[in-house]
Write a protein that holds these residues in place. Structure first.
Motif, PDB file in Angstrom:
ATOM      1  N   ILE A  92      -6.521   9.135   0.808  1.00 34.49           N
ATOM      2  CA  ILE A  92      -5.611   7.993   0.779  1.00 34.49           C
ATOM      3  C   ILE A  92      -4.380   8.292  -0.064  1.00 34.49           C
ATOM      4  CG2 ILE A  92      -6.685   6.881  -1.223  1.00 34.49           C
ATOM      5  CD1 ILE A  92      -5.313   5.104   1.893  1.00 34.49           C
ATOM      6  N   ARG A  93      -4.436   9.289  -0.919  1.00 31.60           N
ATOM      7  CA  ARG A  93      -3.256   9.618  -1.721  1.00 31.60           C
ATOM      8  C   ARG A  93      -2.194  10.336  -0.911  1.00 31.60           C
ATOM      9  NH1 ARG A  93      -6.340  11.937  -6.846  1.00 31.60           N
ATOM     10  NH2 ARG A  93      -7.342  12.918  -5.081  1.00 31.60           N
ATOM     11  N   ARG A 119      -1.296   1.646   7.504  1.00 31.49           N
ATOM     12  CA  ARG A 119      -0.432   0.470   7.693  1.00 31.49           C
ATOM     13  C   ARG A 119      -0.293   0.136   9.173  1.00 31.49           C
ATOM     14  NH1 ARG A 119       3.404  -2.100   5.121  1.00 31.49           N
ATOM     15  NH2 ARG A 119       4.727  -1.806   6.932  1.00 31.49           N
ATOM     16  N   LEU A 157     -11.275  -0.084   5.344  1.00 33.39           N
ATOM     17  CA  LEU A 157     -10.634   1.200   5.069  1.00 33.39           C
ATOM     18  C   LEU A 157     -11.464   1.986   4.067  1.00 33.39           C
ATOM     19  CD1 LEU A 157      -8.351   3.236   5.085  1.00 33.39           C
ATOM     20  CD2 LEU A 157      -7.119   1.792   3.493  1.00 33.39           C
ATOM     21  N   CYS A 158     -11.801   3.207   4.425  1.00 31.06           N
ATOM     22  CA  CYS A 158     -12.572   4.050   3.520  1.00 31.06           C
ATOM     23  C   CYS A 158     -11.866   5.371   3.304  1.00 31.06           C
ATOM     24  CB  CYS A 158     -13.962   4.305   4.086  1.00 31.06           C
ATOM     25  SG  CYS A 158     -14.910   2.815   4.309  1.00 31.06           S
ATOM     26  N   ASN A 159     -12.017   5.897   2.118  1.00 28.17           N
ATOM     27  CA  ASN A 159     -11.361   7.135   1.734  1.00 28.17           C
ATOM     28  C   ASN A 159     -12.412   8.203   1.488  1.00 28.17           C
ATOM     29  OD1 ASN A 159      -9.637   9.044   0.606  1.00 28.17           O
ATOM     30  ND2 ASN A 159      -9.954   8.191  -1.434  1.00 28.17           N
ATOM     31  N   TYR A 170     -18.131   1.818  -5.309  1.00 27.88           N
ATOM     32  CA  TYR A 170     -19.164   2.490  -4.539  1.00 27.88           C
ATOM     33  C   TYR A 170     -20.261   3.040  -5.442  1.00 27.88           C
ATOM     34  CZ  TYR A 170     -16.844   1.742  -0.141  1.00 27.88           C
ATOM     35  OH  TYR A 170     -16.311   1.137   0.972  1.00 27.88           O
ATOM     36  N   THR A 218      -1.986   2.781  -4.289  1.00 28.61           N
ATOM     37  CA  THR A 218      -2.980   3.672  -3.692  1.00 28.61           C
ATOM     38  C   THR A 218      -3.864   4.257  -4.789  1.00 28.61           C
ATOM     39  OG1 THR A 218      -1.666   5.704  -3.741  1.00 28.61           O
ATOM     40  CG2 THR A 218      -1.366   4.269  -1.856  1.00 28.61           C
ATOM     41  N   GLU A 246     -12.255   1.753  -5.667  1.00 26.56           N
ATOM     42  CA  GLU A 246     -13.282   2.208  -4.736  1.00 26.56           C
ATOM     43  C   GLU A 246     -14.293   3.114  -5.411  1.00 26.56           C
ATOM     44  OE1 GLU A 246     -11.313   3.852  -1.293  1.00 26.56           O
ATOM     45  OE2 GLU A 246     -11.455   1.881  -0.354  1.00 26.56           O
ATOM     46  N   ARG A 279      -7.907   3.723  -5.294  1.00 24.09           N
ATOM     47  CA  ARG A 279      -8.870   4.822  -5.458  1.00 24.09           C
ATOM     48  C   ARG A 279      -9.825   4.543  -6.604  1.00 24.09           C
ATOM     49  NH1 ARG A 279      -9.270   9.938  -4.257  1.00 24.09           N
ATOM     50  NH2 ARG A 279      -9.606  10.394  -6.436  1.00 24.09           N
ATOM     51  N   ASP A 286     -11.989  11.414   0.923  1.00 21.44           N
ATOM     52  CA  ASP A 286     -11.655  12.443  -0.064  1.00 21.44           C
ATOM     53  C   ASP A 286     -11.951  13.860   0.414  1.00 21.44           C
ATOM     54  OD1 ASP A 286     -10.339  11.885  -2.341  1.00 21.44           O
ATOM     55  OD2 ASP A 286     -12.072  11.096  -3.412  1.00 21.44           O
ATOM     56  N   ILE A 343       0.815  -1.207   0.000  1.00 22.04           N
ATOM     57  CA  ILE A 343       0.000   0.000   0.000  1.00 22.04           C
ATOM     58  C   ILE A 343       0.850   1.259   0.000  1.00 22.04           C
ATOM     59  CG2 ILE A 343      -0.194   0.151   2.514  1.00 22.04           C
ATOM     60  CD1 ILE A 343      -2.977   0.930  -0.049  1.00 22.04           C
ATOM     61  N   ASN A 391      -3.561  -5.242   2.619  1.00 27.02           N
ATOM     62  CA  ASN A 391      -2.194  -4.981   2.205  1.00 27.02           C
ATOM     63  C   ASN A 391      -1.326  -6.197   2.514  1.00 27.02           C
ATOM     64  OD1 ASN A 391       0.268  -3.761   1.643  1.00 27.02           O
ATOM     65  ND2 ASN A 391       0.453  -3.065   3.768  1.00 27.02           N
ATOM     66  N   THR A 414      -1.544   6.756   4.231  1.00 29.34           N
ATOM     67  CA  THR A 414      -1.227   5.369   3.892  1.00 29.34           C
ATOM     68  C   THR A 414      -0.355   4.767   4.989  1.00 29.34           C
ATOM     69  OG1 THR A 414       0.778   5.819   2.623  1.00 29.34           O
ATOM     70  CG2 THR A 414      -1.294   5.930   1.445  1.00 29.34           C
TER      71      THR A 414
END
Lengths: 337, 337
Positions: free
Chosen positions: B69-70, B79, B94-96, A86, A75, A82, A79, B98, A69, A96, B75
């Motif tokens: 997550i970027r 971990r 795990l959710c992002n 979703y 990553t 996801e 994205r 944004d 990851i 990971n 990240t």
DNA sequence: CTGTTAGCGCCTTCAC
DNA sequence: GTGAAGGCGCTAACAG
């Protein structure tokens, strides 16, 4: 917590009707539909996922198992996965595996326990060997890594071609003693090595490759070691973004300037490759597209389990920067001596 | 797929005994334990998680909702969270989000539906405002972002202090017109702005700050805009790693050299900040430790739901590099750590 | 210590 | 078109 029978009571109907309305089944009178919806609103009813899953033997979840990851490549892939998932009301479990076949197996097991609808996986070489999608109770789409004859849907870069072009570019710019640092834990690293070796051989040049675990630390150490010896190579080439970072750090630490003393090139057009003067030549991958293609392939596979195995191969783009600038004849011969 | 009654039959015991052995309950005779374990092995029995969750009204899952997550910061945090969680046999969703409050709300809802044991969250400013852990059916630990008076466990950097020290360092090295680029969607950005402003005021200097969404693109655009105007500022300061990247790119594009024309500093000691000549001065965060502290706090909270709210505040470390070199000594910027 | 049994909340036949 | 009832696989209470 309200449950379905509370909703039924509130709406003055049976639980079956509530269930039907919620599932969007046709054949429910409009008046009941309205009453149920109103009751759901009023009671703030939320279906119990555990019960629903037990009953229906199905989840609305997919798994994504990436090999590292910390690698920006993954990553970005996650994205994309996801985003699309979703949109389709699917949840994603992201795991990971850290380039560790045991963790991979563990997570694959977990996916089975979770009863996921499908899995997207970037396997280590060990897991890929003899991998067959059919061995799992869910469809598997491979991403970034697969062999020519792997029996599974996959989305990959044309690795051999990309590495061939990158290497040829170096050779044409006057670099002949090029060392390739590549990760052995992935098919991708091996394929890129193949492309490199083919290009070198095509020009009658000797192959010099260093196999290593694909981490920044190991790449830095290997490069440092090599840069201590003389004569210096003409160029350092990395099979991945992480390895490229390690090589760049080693060059900086040893104060060897590129491309003057040693040229540099690798994979993944990450922001820092542009910032490090005079810019690092790379193969740019369409990362987001790779991720999107993977999840779309999986969605199609879920919809049609029996369709033939498919493979999406994307092309990398060579981005030439200062780190591989054309060599002057004088410098070249001096280094060859 | 074998189920518990198959195991019971195979072992010649009741399903209750099988359940007890699997749950590790005390008070089961050794002989039964052995027989059950053998049967489980033989039949390759795997408990149905959906059934188990339905019955026990509990999952072995925690949620991790990160804001982007970027961002390598997150990240690395994830971990750490995963490492510790899996050691404790907990799964992580795990959710992002944004940086989008709506997505945050959506994922928080999802966590509720999933019946998670707890959640680790790095909230946007909008979500943080008035946030109370008690409003959720599960414990919530905040990470990276929280207000002084937020009623929730949290792990954060001492942002005000760190920004204060970073700014003071610049001032002491001769930079006085320092512009602070910070993200407004996070409490962290605002706190760092506060530390910056305090340091400037303490030296009788004027505050120049640019508030923006914390993305590379927006930071680059804002910096480019500012660098077009004259006179140039003395220094550009970023409130996050992503913003720092944007500022650096803008400097490169406009060919303004640092620190000669404009100095540069920011947050997060990422590899590229060392590679970009002459190195970029940053506040290094103990990122992995932040993540580990968060999951440990959550684990403790799950074990003791009623204990008092706790806050872990970690200290950032100033890493001085060439981008903020003392202004007196002409171009003494070639030194590298 | 061990076994029997009653649900957990939902969906889905099956009658009406 | 609607409702009643059984059961998905498991755990926990209760009885022995």
């Amino acid at each position: 917590m309200a449950q379905i029978k509370d909703v039924a009571k509130q709406a003055g109907v049976s639980v079956a009707s509530v269930s039907r309305v919620l599932a969007g089944h046709a054949g429910v009178s409009e008046s009941i539909r309205q009453r149920v919806l109103a009751a759901v609103q009023e009671l703030e009813y939320r279906p119990d996922l555990a019960a629903r899953r037990l009953r229906s033997r199905q989840t609305d979840t997919i798994g994504l198992i990436v090999s590292d990851i910390r690698n920006p490549f993954f990553t970005e892939v996650s994205r994309a996965v996801e985003d699309v998932a979703y949109q389709h009301r699917l949840r994603v479990i992201l795991c990971n595996a850290d380039e560790d076949p045991e963790k991979e197996a563990l997570y694959l097991d977990l996916m089975r326990d979770e009863n996921v609808r499908g899995v997207i996986l970037s396997p280590t070489f060990a897991t890929l060997t003899g991998f067959r999608s059919h061995d799992y109770p869910f469809p598997v789409v491979l991403v970034d890594r697969c062999d020519r004859d792997t029996a599974a849907d996959a989305v990959v870069l044309d690795n051999i071609d990309a590495a061939y072009r990158l290497t040829t570019h170096l050779i044409e710019n006057g670099y002949r003693r090029n060392i390739f640092f590549y990760g052995t834990t992935s098919a991708t690293g091996r394929q890129r090595h193949e492309g490199y070796a083919t290009a070198m051989a095509a020009h009658g040049l000797e192959v010099h490759a260093e196999a290593l675990p694909a981490t920044v630390d190991r790449a830095r150490a290997a490069a440092r070691e090599r840069l201590r010896r003389r004569p210096l190579p003409d160029a350092l080439v990395a099979s991945s973004g992480l390895i490229l970072l390690g090589l760049t750090e080693a060059l900086r630490e040893t104060r060897i300037r590129f491309p003057d003393s040693v040229a540099l090139a690798g994979f993944d057009d990450l922001p820092w490759t542009r910032l490090v003067e005079p810019g690092i030549t790379v193969i740019a991958q369409p990362i987001y597209d790779i991720g999107r293609a993977a999840i779309e392939l999986l969605l199609q596979r879920i919809a049609k389990p029996e369709q033939a195995v498919r493979r999406v191969v994307l092309r990398g783009e060579l981005v030439e920067r200062g780190s591989s600038a054309k060599r002057t004849g004088a410098t070249a011969s001096a280094s060859m001596a």
